[in-house]
Design a protein around this motif. Sequence first.
Motif, PDB file in Angstrom:
ATOM      1  N   LEU A 143       1.072  -1.249   0.091  1.00  0.00           N
ATOM      2  CA  LEU A 143       0.082   0.063   0.079  1.00  0.00           C
ATOM      3  C   LEU A 143       0.878   1.178   0.015  1.00  0.00           C
ATOM      4  CD1 LEU A 143      -2.799  -0.955   2.384  1.00  0.00           C
ATOM      5  CD2 LEU A 143      -3.218  -0.674  -0.174  1.00  0.00           C
ATOM      6  N   ARG A 144       2.076   1.168   0.589  1.00  0.00           N
ATOM      7  CA  ARG A 144       2.931   2.401   0.618  1.00  0.00           C
ATOM      8  C   ARG A 144       3.531   2.475  -0.841  1.00  0.00           C
ATOM      9  NH1 ARG A 144       4.980   0.185   5.216  1.00  0.00           N
ATOM     10  NH2 ARG A 144       6.801  -0.797   4.396  1.00  0.00           N
ATOM     11  N   VAL A 145       3.724   1.586  -1.679  1.00  0.00           N
ATOM     12  CA  VAL A 145       4.184   1.774  -3.116  1.00  0.00           C
ATOM     13  C   VAL A 145       2.782   2.304  -3.957  1.00  0.00           C
ATOM     14  CG1 VAL A 145       4.788   0.479  -5.280  1.00  0.00           C
ATOM     15  CG2 VAL A 145       5.954  -0.291  -3.114  1.00  0.00           C
ATOM     16  N   ALA A 146       1.893   1.764  -3.326  1.00  0.00           N
ATOM     17  CA  ALA A 146       0.606   2.200  -4.299  1.00  0.00           C
ATOM     18  C   ALA A 146       0.493   3.791  -4.049  1.00  0.00           C
ATOM     19  CB  ALA A 146      -0.839   1.559  -3.663  1.00  0.00           C
ATOM     20  N   MET A 147       0.622   4.180  -2.722  1.00  0.00           N
ATOM     21  CA  MET A 147       0.598   5.634  -2.532  1.00  0.00           C
ATOM     22  C   MET A 147       1.785   6.623  -3.498  1.00  0.00           C
ATOM     23  SD  MET A 147      -1.813   6.626  -0.383  1.00  0.00           S
ATOM     24  CE  MET A 147      -1.132   8.211   0.204  1.00  0.00           C
TER      25      MET A 147
END
Length: 882
Positions: free
Chosen positions: A494-498
């Motif tokens: 999810l951090r990469v998605a952000m």
Amino acid sequence: MRPAVRVAAAALAVVTSVHAFVWLAMREEVSAPSVADRFQSMSFAPYGRDANPDKGEPTTEAQVRADVDAVAPYTKAVRTYASTGGLELVAKIAAEDGLKATVGAWIDTDEKRNAREIANALDAARKNPNVVGIVVGNESILRAEKTPEELIEIIRKVKSQTSVPVTTGETWDVWLDHPELVSAVDYIAAHILPYWEGVPADQVVERSIGIYERLRAAYPGKRIVVAEFGWPSAGYNRDGAVPGELEQAQIIRGFASRADALGIEYNLIEAFDAPWKSFEGSVGQYWGVLDANRELKFPLSGPLVPATYTATAAIALLLGIAFSIPVFRMGRLTFTQASVMTGAAALVGAWLATVIDHWLTHYVVGGNKVTFVISIVLLVPLVIVMLYRVEELATIAFGRTPRRLLRDAPTALPARTPKVSIHIPAYKEPPEMLKETLDSVARLDWPNFECLVIINNTPDPAFWEPIEAYCRELGDRFKFINLPKVEGFKAGALRVAMQQTAPDAEIIGVIDADYVVAPNWLRDLVPTFEDPTVGIVQAPQDHRDADRSLMHEAMNTEYAGFFDIGMVQRNEHDAIVVHGTMCLIRRAAMVEAGDWSSDTICEDTDLGLCIVERGWKSHYTNTRYGWGLLPDDFASFKKQRHRWAYGGMQIIKKHWARMLPNGGTRLTTSQRREFTIGWVSWLGSESIGALVAILSLLFVPFVLGLGIAVPQRILTVPILFCFGIYVLHFIALYRLRVATTPLRMVGAAIAAMAVQFTVAKAVYDGFRYKDLAFARTAKGSWLADAARAFPALPEAVIGGGLMLSAIGLRMTNWHAVLEIDLFAFALAVQSLPFLAAAIIGWLEGSTLNAFATWASLRSRALALLPGRTVAESRALPENASS
């Protein structure tokens, strides 16, 4: 004064008045004949409160002198049971206070000691004219330490060396069974102790006088002395014999009066309470006329009332008021709601006052002290949880309608439609299941959104290639991200998605890969963010495959309870638990809170708490906007619950300091309270409940094998009471808030109980391990055909042990001891969560888990009814859950 404060004050006044009236109404006052002068004689063991003569500790001359002075105002004579270890001084010192003495010579299998006992007893009789008798042995025949013939031989040798009357002390039935013993003694020294025969208190005096008459009829002309008579002031019942402070006073005063009137000689057992006599069951310490501090336990004339009753009642009232103070901080109170909560506080106050009274008036020593302290330490959190559940029950059942719950959704698109970036993390998810999720997102009635699908740590192309292709088919709004190796589990993805989220996206939406969302999800909820202080909008999780089996339906209904009851109430205090699906988060709030963190495996709840700690508001709706898939099996259900509970422990360790008043956050007092009690209510109650059950099970062999006393009722009744509150709380709130049927509610209760041990293990693991790997919950039947072991073996063993122990204790409770029955009942109650897990584990592999089986059974049963045709039976619906 605020209206809520006035309501709370009125309720507290009413409840406290009722509480005081109950204590006043329950206050006992009884009468008994007065003791005109002094008692005839008392058994005398001059040992200090902390002494233990059973370990060979001798008494001292100073102790004997002090104890003779203590009893002299209340008795005319004393009886000892031995003449060694300092007791050889008793006769001489008793004479100084004008008391007669009957000296004892202890007789057992130690012949050297027997010789010293006899020599010292004879010496005391020779030197002290106040010695009126020698008792050779005490219940030596009853204990099978001497045969009648052996004891008679000893008695004859003693008689040949003294002119003082010689006898032995035995229970009354031994005298009736051994007339040869009667012939050998100068007088009968009969022990009449109706407690050990289970005689009710109101029959004791008459029965004792009747036994005396039986002895007199059997041995006319023989002098008979009731050498032991008494009643314990505390301890467990034995059949109909119930110890008690007032019972002891009534019985002893009544018997002494009758005996004096009839000319019966008697000796009371005993002068002082003996704290070291814990080996004589629960009553061994409480036979004294005086307590261990040498204070008279009851007056010898006038009415009889419990000595500490008034003080205990006052403490109970004060504690009830103190525990009611939090009610004054609540808003929007109704009188009934406040009355229920202050009533629960009064009950807790009464219990705690009773515990304090027990501690101060009983001899809690040795292992009993350890057991007592541990039990109280474990019970206090359960009582706190009970108060919290009563508060929730009162608020929902009798309080006002929730104000903050999002209900009225707009019927049309708002004028402003901020961009939403929907993130769907996926790890080895079945492609067809994920496609359903993407299709539902494509149907969203919102013009301004993007969808990022993040495949993480899934090297097998069979899982991600079909999704990559499907995203291309769905259009530019859908972005596919494949992360073959990413650290931090779901949070890392999810951090990469952000990082790849569109720059103009204001709202981040998160859903699990198995969720099908309603078209109006964003249209209804995104407008809430028009309030610039709102950071989170959470919708409930729900499931679309509950009709797979009975087990799945039970799991689904269990989930619904949390989202329809707990979350709604927590939302009133802006203290919801954020879940990583069906969640909308303001991007600015997320950035301020530090983005997704891998500090815990419950990154969603952690992030939500971080956002709220920074002063952002959260809102909740219980309207369903998304439906996922339930765990495939019970093992997966347990694995998921373990992950949640273990993640909860990580969050507690990370955030506990921030819950303090000076924690450096913008949390309100109400929010701190909700988060703290929420953790205690879930993690604390489940783990302590499991721990208490296991400790109780480990204690059973000591009770059955060694005859050790079971816990006092003040320690077992709260367990039963808390369970009763749990059942009432569950039933009432499900009926009020959850759209379900009674049968489904039973299934939900079983499912909720079934994971108690799992949550407890997670709490234990939280203390033991710093970081455990994220465990994916199997969904979508992708492991449906895999071979599975029985998923609840530990629970089955523990639950079976508890239930069998309960049955064993009940069946071997030969004397109907109330505490044993209560302990057995508590064991049975404690077994239910473990047995619930075993039942689900068994049901999972059974044909009874299928709705088709029940539909077939119902059809067959109806076909047997008169007038029912086969065609009509076959026409019945196949889904028995409907």
